[in-house]
Scaffold this motif. Structure first.
Motif, PDB file in Angstrom:
ATOM      1  N   ARG A   3      48.042  -0.533 -48.751  1.00 23.84           N
ATOM      2  CA  ARG A   3      47.027   0.116 -48.911  1.00 23.84           C
ATOM      3  C   ARG A   3      46.955   1.722 -49.225  1.00 23.84           C
ATOM      4  N   LEU A   4      46.319   2.278 -50.156  1.00 25.99           N
ATOM      5  CA  LEU A   4      46.429   3.516 -50.286  1.00 25.99           C
ATOM      6  C   LEU A   4      45.126   4.263 -49.816  1.00 25.99           C
ATOM      7  N   ASP A   5      45.094   5.297 -49.310  1.00 25.73           N
ATOM      8  CA  ASP A   5      44.095   6.057 -48.685  1.00 25.73           C
ATOM      9  C   ASP A   5      43.790   6.934 -50.008  1.00 25.73           C
ATOM     10  N   VAL A   6      42.551   6.781 -50.598  1.00 23.20           N
ATOM     11  CA  VAL A   6      41.935   7.748 -51.768  1.00 23.20           C
ATOM     12  C   VAL A   6      41.058   8.539 -51.654  1.00 23.20           C
ATOM     13  N   SER A   7      40.691   8.679 -50.181  1.00 23.68           N
ATOM     14  CA  SER A   7      39.672   9.668 -49.728  1.00 23.68           C
ATOM     15  C   SER A   7      39.650  11.009 -50.246  1.00 23.68           C
ATOM     16  N   ARG A   8      40.750  11.156 -50.684  1.00 22.74           N
ATOM     17  CA  ARG A   8      41.072  12.764 -51.239  1.00 22.74           C
ATOM     18  C   ARG A   8      40.805  12.731 -52.817  1.00 22.74           C
ATOM     19  N   LYS A  10      39.121  10.247 -54.796  1.00 22.24           N
ATOM     20  CA  LYS A  10      38.093   9.243 -55.163  1.00 22.24           C
ATOM     21  C   LYS A  10      36.949  10.076 -55.992  1.00 22.24           C
ATOM     22  N   SER A  89      35.153   1.879 -58.600  1.00 26.42           N
ATOM     23  CA  SER A  89      34.322   1.599 -57.071  1.00 26.42           C
ATOM     24  C   SER A  89      33.098   1.433 -57.760  1.00 26.42           C
ATOM     25  N   GLY A 106      34.878   1.773 -50.944  1.00 27.96           N
ATOM     26  CA  GLY A 106      35.330   2.922 -49.791  1.00 27.96           C
ATOM     27  C   GLY A 106      36.784   3.463 -49.975  1.00 27.96           C
ATOM     28  N   ASP A 107      37.167   3.909 -48.957  1.00 28.35           N
ATOM     29  CA  ASP A 107      38.260   5.169 -49.211  1.00 28.35           C
ATOM     30  C   ASP A 107      39.653   4.615 -49.325  1.00 28.35           C
ATOM     31  N   VAL A 108      39.887   3.040 -49.273  1.00 29.67           N
ATOM     32  CA  VAL A 108      41.121   2.432 -49.044  1.00 29.67           C
ATOM     33  C   VAL A 108      41.272   1.517 -50.227  1.00 29.67           C
ATOM     34  N   ASP A 110      43.314  -1.406 -51.748  1.00 27.43           N
ATOM     35  CA  ASP A 110      44.499  -2.591 -51.365  1.00 27.43           C
ATOM     36  C   ASP A 110      44.988  -2.975 -52.771  1.00 27.43           C
TER      37      ASP A 110
END
Ligand SMILES: [Zn+2]
Ligand SMILES: [Zn+2]
Length: 171
Positions: A3-8, A10, A89, A106-108, A110
């Motif tokens: 999983r990669l956190d893409v909140s910064r 996206k 997304s 969402g922010d993740v 996969d």
């Protein structure tokens, strides 16, 4: 799951996330049988927001454990594969060039399925534990890399032996 956190990135076109991950990977089914991983795989590259879509360009490296196509012994095969995916997304299924966008929410992100795809693409057509693997005796099943069996020395017609050799080399 990888999983990669893409909140910064996206919601910020042009923003990039630099990737350098080591992760354990579950076995993957291939046409050659199961591919498993004794050590973590490494993914390096970039995830870039290109006009709202997230473009992953990366390099996957590691070592796969897989059965030899000739003698069936498990052996370790170095793997290296390029990854090139676009995640979206807000797209709908089947859209994009060839419907090639991978949807996410969402922010993740996969990326497990795409890593598995890259692993399969990196497998050679022929999987041999070594170039000159001698395989299994067709009569008694002995692994000829480890020991000689007696089949070949038993009264074999020399003409049949030539034929057998040809067949074996053709495999
Ligand atoms: Zn082999
Ligand atoms: Zn034999």
């Amino acid at each position: 799951m990888i999983r990669l956190d893409v909140s910064r990135i996206k919601n910020v076109p042009g923003e990039t996330l630099r990737l350098d991950l080591n992760f354990p990977m579950d076995p993957v089914q291939s046409q050659h049988g199961q591919v498993s991983f004794n050590s973590p795989l490494r993914l390096t590259g970039f995830l870039t927001n290109e006009g709202g879509k997230l473009k992953l360009t990366g390099c996957l490296e590691g070592e796969a454990r897989i059965a030899c196509g000739r003698c069936l012994d498990l052996f370790d095969l170095p793997l290296k594969a390029e990854m090139d995916e676009v995640y979206c997304s807000e797209c709908r299924e089947g859209q994009g060039p060839g419907g090639e966008w991978v949807l996410f929410r969402g922010d993740v992100l996969d990326v497990t399925a795409e890593v598995a795809k890259a692993v399969l693409s990196a497998l050679p057509m022929k999987l041999l534990c070594r170039e000159d693997c001698r395989g299994l005796c067709q009569r008694c099943g002995t692994n000829l890399n480890r020991e000689a069996c007696r089949c070949s020395t038993d009264d074999v017609d020399p003409r049949m032996e030539v034929l057998r050799k040809l067949l074996k080399d053709g495999n």
